[in-house]
Design an enzyme around this catalytic site. Structure first.
Site, short mmCIF file in Angstrom:
data_model
loop_
_atom_site.label_atom_id
_atom_site.label_comp_id
_atom_site.label_asym_id
_atom_site.label_seq_id
_atom_site.Cartn_x
_atom_site.Cartn_y
_atom_site.Cartn_z
N LYS A 74 0.69 -1.55 0.35
CA LYS A 74 -0.28 0.18 -0.13
C LYS A 74 0.68 1.18 0.13
O LYS A 74 0.27 2.44 -0.92
CB LYS A 74 -0.93 0.33 1.08
CG LYS A 74 -2.22 -0.96 1.24
CD LYS A 74 -2.54 -1.12 1.52
CE LYS A 74 -4.60 -2.48 1.34
NZ LYS A 74 -5.74 -2.32 2.47
N LYS B 94 -8.40 -11.26 -8.58
CA LYS B 94 -9.60 -12.09 -7.98
C LYS B 94 -10.71 -10.84 -8.12
O LYS B 94 -9.98 -9.16 -8.55
CB LYS B 94 -8.43 -11.64 -6.59
CG LYS B 94 -8.16 -10.46 -6.38
CD LYS B 94 -8.31 -10.90 -4.70
CE LYS B 94 -8.25 -9.25 -3.80
NZ LYS B 94 -9.02 -9.05 -2.58
N LYS C 11 -12.56 -5.33 -4.33
CA LYS C 11 -13.39 -3.36 -3.93
C LYS C 11 -12.29 -2.61 -4.66
O LYS C 11 -12.93 -1.45 -4.65
CB LYS C 11 -13.34 -3.08 -1.87
CG LYS C 11 -14.29 -4.50 -1.50
CD LYS C 11 -14.20 -4.16 -0.37
CE LYS C 11 -13.38 -4.93 0.57
NZ LYS C 11 -13.89 -4.49 2.46
P1 ATP Z 1 -8.94 -4.79 -1.26
O1 ATP Z 1 -9.33 -5.62 -2.83
O2 ATP Z 1 -9.38 -4.16 -1.64
O3 ATP Z 1 -8.05 -4.98 -0.59
P2 ATP Z 1 -10.91 -7.05 -1.55
O4 ATP Z 1 -12.53 -6.78 -1.84
O5 ATP Z 1 -9.81 -7.91 -0.90
O6 ATP Z 1 -10.57 -5.55 -0.81
P3 ATP Z 1 -10.71 -7.42 1.52
O7 ATP Z 1 -11.63 -6.68 3.05
O8 ATP Z 1 -9.61 -7.39 1.51
O9 ATP Z 1 -11.68 -7.14 0.46
O10 ATP Z 1 -11.53 -9.16 2.03
C1 ATP Z 1 -12.56 -9.50 3.00
C2 ATP Z 1 -12.48 -10.50 2.72
O11 ATP Z 1 -12.68 -11.12 1.80
C3 ATP Z 1 -11.33 -11.69 2.94
O12 ATP Z 1 -11.20 -12.59 4.53
C4 ATP Z 1 -10.91 -12.39 1.79
O13 ATP Z 1 -10.00 -12.84 2.01
C5 ATP Z 1 -12.02 -12.30 1.05
N1 ATP Z 1 -12.17 -11.88 -0.22
C6 ATP Z 1 -12.49 -10.67 -1.19
N2 ATP Z 1 -12.60 -11.13 -2.55
C7 ATP Z 1 -12.22 -12.43 -2.30
C8 ATP Z 1 -12.23 -12.98 -3.73
N3 ATP Z 1 -12.24 -12.53 -5.00
N4 ATP Z 1 -12.34 -14.15 -3.52
C9 ATP Z 1 -12.49 -15.12 -2.35
N5 ATP Z 1 -12.52 -14.09 -0.92
C10 ATP Z 1 -12.14 -12.71 -1.45
#
Ligand code: ATP
Ligand code: LTN
Length: 331
Positions: free
Chosen positions: A114, A197, A200
């Site tokens: 980050k 993946k 968000k």
């Molecule tokens: P960012 O990518 O902005 O860091 P994110 O969308 O990955 O955010 P997080 O808040 O980091 O979301 O994740 C919350 C939970 O959702 C975590 O336990 C993460 O492992 C799970 N998660 C996030 N994206 C995925 C995905 N594409 N497939 C499966 N699990 C996911």
């Protein structure tokens, strides 16, 4: 046998959670609350590491809590609360900051990623101490397990190191928790970029299915999802990442195995398959979005639920904080 305690948290950095969050993490949170003493926390203080409009943060904190309830976190079974409503999190974080090495914190890969992305000017100190606040979130509740995604493994390791160091230096106060790395049945990919993946922070939301998307938006996103030039509906992550992703989503939501879904659609076209997957997703998310909106239309009721959760959380947290303060010599 007494119940095991689990604790996890999620940041209110966006209006809506997405399908990856739901299938990869939140669905397991719901399942865990039946046999465990579960604590789930909306970590709004962590969200301050990303610059956000105050009104928006307020709204997203409530929206996050509403979505957690809507997907099935039952405030009667789980303790659902907002991090900032339990002051012990900050209080314990300071104690932990004083026993964490600068080098140790500098090695956290999430911080490195980050801060590299943002550059020195946009990197705040909160981003650096983020994992130490996370250690406090966890250790205050003496959990046995912390269900998180693979990306959080290093933070849980740091949490364990801090707890062990504290106990050795000042006497045993903390239980040493274990990471419960959620081997998600579904690692969901972006519909437009099926090798990445679903996230968000994606640059475009065209491939991200949000829990609060309208049925029309969901259908459109699936209809325009990126697949391949072949015609066969077959699971092959390397050669057919798009179709494999759709198969995983279908399987995770319908409860059928990928093999069963493959044979159900053998000989059928991609267009039909995309519509069916969209339909399953729409049917799953529709009641969740409806319930979220209901909860949001009674903000006072929602705040009351969170206050009750925070009260329960405060009781556990303040007793751990007291023990930690006593141990380090704070009167
Ligand atoms: P960012 O990518 O902005 O860091 P994110 O969308 O990955 O955010 P997080 O808040 O980091 O979301 O994740 C919350 C939970 O959702 C975590 O336990 C993460 O492992 C799970 N998660 C996030 N994206 C995925 C995905 N594409 N497939 C499966 N699990 C996911
Ligand atoms: N860093 C985590 C969110 C988080 C968390 C926690 C998870 C903050 N505090 C305590 C588990 C336990 C994330 O980015 N997913």
């Amino acid at each position: 046998m007494s119940k095991k305690r689990v604790l996890s948290g999620i940041q209110p950095t966006h209006d809506s959670f997405h399908l990856g969050n739901y299938l990869g993490a939140l669905k397991q949170w719901v399942a865990l609350q039946d046999d465990n003493d579960a604590y789930y926390c909306v970590v709004d203080l962590h969200a301050l590491t990303v610059e956000t409009d105050p009104k928006l943060l307020q709204k997203r904190t409530l929206l996050s809590a509403a979505q957690l309830i809507a997907i099935g976190i039952d405030p009667g079974k789980s303790t659902l609360f907002v991090q900032s409503q339990v002051p012990a999190h900050n209080q314990l974080a300071w104690v932990f900051e004083c026993i964490t090495g600068f080098g140790e914190a500098s090695r956290m890969t999430q911080f490195k990623d980050k801060s590299q992305k943002g550059g020195a000017e946009r990197t705040n100190v909160g981003l650096f101490t983020y994992p130490i606040l996370q250690a406090a979130d966890i250790l205050l509740y003496q959990p046995d397990f912390v269900p998180v995604g693979e990306d959080q493994r290093q933070h849980i390791e740091l949490t364990r190191d801090i707890a062990e160091r504290f106990n050795k230096k000042f006497g045993k106060v903390f239980n040493i928790p274990q990471a419960q790395i959620i081997k998600s049945l579904a690692k969901i990919s972006d519909l437009q970029e099926p090798t990445a993946k679903m996230s968000k922070s994606a640059t475009s939301m065209a491939g991200v299915i949000e829990i609060l998307d309208t049925p029309e938006a969901i259908l459109k996103k699936f209809k325009s999802s990126v697949t391949d030039d072949d015609k066969e509906i077959r699971f092959d992550e390397k050669l057919k990442p798009g179709i494999s992703n759709l198969l995983s989503i279908h399987s995770a939501l319908s409860g059928k195995s990928v093999k069963e879904v493959e044979s159900e659609f053998s000989g059928k076209g991609y267009g039909d398959f995309k519509s069916v997957v969209a339909e399953i997703v729409i049917e799953t998310l529709k009641p969740i979005a409806r319930r979220t909106n209901e909860l949001m239309s009674d903000k006072d009721g929602l705040i009351k639920i969170l206050q009750d959760g925070s009260e329960r959380a405060n009781q556990v947290a303040s007793s751990t904080l007291k023990a930690a303060y006593n141990a380090v010599g704070i009167i």
